[in-house]
Design an enzyme around this catalytic site. Structure first.
Site, PDB file in Angstrom:
ATOM      1  N   ASP A 260      17.316  66.012  24.220  1.00  0.00           N
ATOM      2  CA  ASP A 260      17.557  64.586  22.767  1.00  0.00           C
ATOM      3  C   ASP A 260      16.205  64.049  23.367  1.00  0.00           C
ATOM      4  O   ASP A 260      16.074  63.394  24.080  1.00  0.00           O
ATOM      5  CB  ASP A 260      18.349  64.534  22.736  1.00  0.00           C
TER       6      ASP A 260
HETATM    7  C1  BGC Z   1      19.256  63.113  16.857  1.00  0.00           C
HETATM    8  C2  BGC Z   1      18.292  64.800  17.664  1.00  0.00           C
HETATM    9  C3  BGC Z   1      16.673  65.191  16.601  1.00  0.00           C
HETATM   10  C4  BGC Z   1      15.868  63.977  17.694  1.00  0.00           C
HETATM   11  C5  BGC Z   1      14.647  64.718  17.245  1.00  0.00           C
HETATM   12  C6  BGC Z   1      17.525  62.389  18.013  1.00  0.00           C
HETATM   13  O1  BGC Z   1      17.327  61.602  17.924  1.00  0.00           O
HETATM   14  O2  BGC Z   1      19.812  62.558  17.816  1.00  0.00           O
HETATM   15  O3  BGC Z   1      19.448  65.037  16.814  1.00  0.00           O
HETATM   16  O4  BGC Z   1      16.849  66.414  16.397  1.00  0.00           O
HETATM   17  O5  BGC Z   1      16.031  62.966  17.114  1.00  0.00           O
HETATM   18  O6  BGC Z   1      14.145  64.140  15.652  1.00  0.00           O
END
Ligand code: BGC
Length: 739
Positions: A260
């Site tokens: 993530d």
């Molecule tokens: C989120 C993810 C997301 C990523 C990219 C993170 O803060 O938890 O679900 O895909 O950001 O935007």
């Protein structure tokens, strides 16, 4: 009522609930070519593959014809372009199809729509030049307050498993890789970045992992996203047990683990334990670093924040010092290249062009919303409304609010978004007098506004019928998230109540006009106990996407007969929820960064039904404008499985669909097992008077539990009840089988 048969009939027309085949093997077909390519890479080039080089892009080796990987959120449509620097792209053609949220999809209980949904996403991602779409989100809906429940599907691992497989195949058949998130135990936003989750091995295996396992083995997911939280003391993204032992070991995952955004914390753990591609960063740090390096013009000018990632310069240094680490690096590069091959990114392979904003995509958005809307209550058949109605008062801010840009990273810039008020106008034209009163205002102070209530009451009194549209709300102004977000990334909800004084407002409106339909929008359960008893009709519309307003109108006026079923329980009160009552949500008392899931396997209806706690609306509940009769249940054993057969009849006057749900109960077990567990379902479409025979196979997975001592799934011989009905609390037929 009980129809029990051990008839010696051959199980006819059995539909397997398992494909039996692990679809991961398909990812390895180009391994020989991949090995040759890896041999040509320098150490520096390999390391450059392992981390982001900007907001959503990574890797790329020009010299070897390896392009960058382009990723994008997310689960409900392709996110607006963020640019390489999160500053957006002026003039980008990035207003696309906004699909209903994942919980709406799950409420359809229709796996075919999962595939259709994925097809739209994959196709639009391809059009926008993306290789990996960051979705679907499938964490268990454990705590009602989780701000991201709208992105997830269900409290039940079986329902998730069935819905996610179609979604992934739909995306990947368009030549785009799906990234299933957030693996694992990321069930709340509160303290999400560093909470350490403890749970029993049984809860992990029975509740929190099956969706991911199905996504990997049956869906053939190319990529998985590691979550922010810790699991048993180690960050999930670089967690040896979750990544190496289970995912890449037991499940045979051959694809790529993406972190993530900013979830990696340690170079050696990430190298050893699973993360293949490190993405994201702290935005403030990034801007500072870029500005400083540019300003100084010194040696750091050519180095960016991305070179400071855990899997960048630090990994390079470590491997240079200890050559025995290089196979770990090669394995990551291999996995990245496998996904690139599977996504037709290498060797000049032909790629599908994709399509954007087509009528078909919009029609799929409408269909998912229509099938996902749940009719929770309909006393005296108040619904469907008659089109001969003279006047309607529409009340509530959600009637006019657009949601597509809300919620955080799952935001979508919609080509258009039909609000509920617009949908009603589309449905009725100018034949009906439609008035509107906002009723409440979205603000931090949460109080009802007497002036707005007075306006709503006056509108309600003057109309034949009131359509109230309220519930939760997506925050979409980042700076104001904490002011108005009831369904948004980064925050859990403060409580489960109807926010902004809506209880008071609804009660006043009901008094002014009892012919009031309450339409709820939101991403999870909400406390409706203050007025549910006095309301004839309640409809749950979730966040129903760009065609949502039309879908709501179609359901309210009976063009569409509702067939959605709840994918999670609505408790009467927040305190009833097992995460609160048994568990430690949001954290262990005295230790905000720790939580033991003491609710264990008793999540959702597994708790309410075992511990006899009456819910407001049960898991699997959802009404129709017609009625269904269940008859002729037979349960036929065959080795370690059983065939369940029954007839369902539409005995009303309207065509409709029923989700036939099959639950299993172990009559006697050496461990405590839930009162019932969903192990099969089928959505059956029936004309008035029509009957269909439903045949479902319960394989051994339907009867097993996870034995912590033996560290394996166990089928304890004995008698199992097979409960069939229209919800977890509406069991119409009971049979049993001895295995
Ligand atoms: C989120 C993810 C997301 C990523 C990219 C993170 O803060 O938890 O679900 O895909 O950001 O935007």
């Amino acid at each position: 009522m009980t129809s029990l048969s051990t008839a010696q009939t051959k199980p006819a027309n059995t539909k397997s609930t398992q494909t039996g085949q692990n679809r991961q093997a398909a990812l390895t077909v180009n391994d020989a070519k991949i090995e040759a390519l890896i041999k040509k890479m320098t150490l520096e080039e390999k390391v450059a593959m392992l981390h982001a080089n900007s907001a959503f892009a990574a890797g790329g080796i020009k010299r070897l014809g390896i392009p960058e990987i382009m990723t994008s959120d997310g689960p409900h449509g392709v996110r607006p372009e963020q640019g390489r620097d999160w500053k957006g792209v002026k003039g980008a053609n990035d207003a696309g199809t906004y699909m209903p949220t994942n919980n709406t999809l799950a409420s359809t209980w229709n796996p075919t729509l999962g595939y259709a949904y994925g097809t739209v996403l994959g196709s639009e991602a391809r059009f926008r030049g993306k290789d990996i779409i960051l979705g679907p989100g499938i964490n268990i809906v454990r705590a009602p307050l989780n701000g991201r429940n709208f992105e997830y599907m269900s409290e039940d691992p079986y329902l998730i498993s069935k819905m996610v497989v179609g979604y992934i195949r739909g995306v990947q058949d368009q030549g785009v890789s799906a990234s299933v998130k957030h693996y694992a135990a990321n069930n709340q936003e509160e303290h999400r970045n560093d909470i350490d989750v403890e749970m029993s091995e049984r809860a992990l295996r029975e509740i929190y992992l099956p969706g991911f396992k199905a996504a990997v083995q049956e869906g053939g997911a190319h990529t998985l996203m590691g979550s922010y939280n810790k699991f048993r003391g180690q960050y999930a993204t670089e967690n040896a047990y979750l990544m190496n032992t289970i995912l890449k070991g037991e499940w045979g995952f051959k694809g790529l683990v993406i972190s993530d955004w900013g979830s990696v914390h340690n170079t050696m753990d990430a190298l050893r334990n699973g993360t293949d591609l490190e993405m994201g960063t702290d935005l403030a740090l990034m801007y500072k670093s870029v500005d400083q390096s540019a300003a100084s013009g010194g040696p750091s000018a050519s180095r960016t924040i991305y070179d400071q990632f855990y899997l960048a310069d630090a990994a390079l240094d470590a491997i240079k010092k200890d050559k025995t680490l290089e196979p770990l690096l090669d394995d990551k590069v291999r996995r990245i290249l496998r996904v690139m091959y599977a996504t037709n990114m290498l060797d000049g392979a032909k790629r599908k062009p994709g399509a954007y904003n087509t009528k078909e995509h919009q029609a799929t958005a409408l269909k998912v919303a229509e099938e996902g809307i749940v009719l929770l209550k309909n006393e005296g058949n108040m619904l469907p409304l008659k089109k001969t109605v003279k006047s309607i008062a529409v009340i509530g801010h959600n009637a006019t609010r657009e949601n597509s840009l809300g919620g955080g990273s799952a935001q979508v810039k919609a080509k258009y978004e039909i609000t509920p008020l617009q949908g009603l106008k589309n449905e009725l034209g100018d034949k009906v007098n439609i008035t509107y009163a906002q009723g409440y205002k979205i603000a931090r102070d949460q109080k009802a506004d007497p002036q707005m209530i007075a306006e709503a009451v006056a509108a309600a009194k003057a109309a034949d019928v009131v359509v109230y549209v309220g519930g939760s709300t997506h925050g979409y102004d980042y700076s104001k998230w904490s002011d108005n977000a009831y369904d948004a990334e980064g925050f859990d909800k403060p409580d489960m109540k109807m926010p902004f004084g809506q209880d008071e407002l609804i009660q006043a409106v009901l008094k002014a006009n009892p012919n009031t339909v309450v339409v709820l929008m939101g991403g999870g359960p909400i406390d409706v106990s203050a007025w549910a008893g006095q309301t004839k009709s309640i409809v749950e519309a979730w966040y129903p996407g760009m065609e949502g307003g039309n879908a709501i109108a179609h359901v309210l006026f009976g063009d569409v007969n509702p067939s959605g079923k709840l994918p999670f329980t609505f408790p009467v009160k927040l305190e009833d929820s097992p995460a609160h009552k048994l568990g430690e949500y949001p954290s262990t008392p005295g230790n905000p960064l720790k939580q033991t899931y003491k609710d264990d396997i008793f999540v959702g209806y597994r708790y309410y039904d075992t511990y006899n706690v009456a819910p407001q609306f049960a898991f699997g509940h959802g009404l129709s404008y017609t009625t269904f009769k269940y008859s002729g249940l037979s349960v036929t054993p065959s080795g370690k499985s059983a065939t369940v057969k029954l007839t369902v009849t539409n005995d009303g006057k309207t065509a409709g669909a029923e989700v036939v749900q099959v639950y299993v109960k172990d009559e006697k077990a050496s461990v405590k097992r839930p009162e019932k567990e969903l192990k099969g379902f089928e959505k059956v479409f029936l004309k008035p008077g029509e009957s269909k025979v439903v045949t479902l196979t319960l394989d051994q997975n339907a009867f097993q539990y996870y034995d912590e001592g033996k560290k394996q799934w166990v089928l304890e011989p004995g008698k199992f009840d097979v409960l069939v009905g229209g919800s977890s609390r509406d069991i119409r037929l009971t049979g049993n089988v001895t295995l």
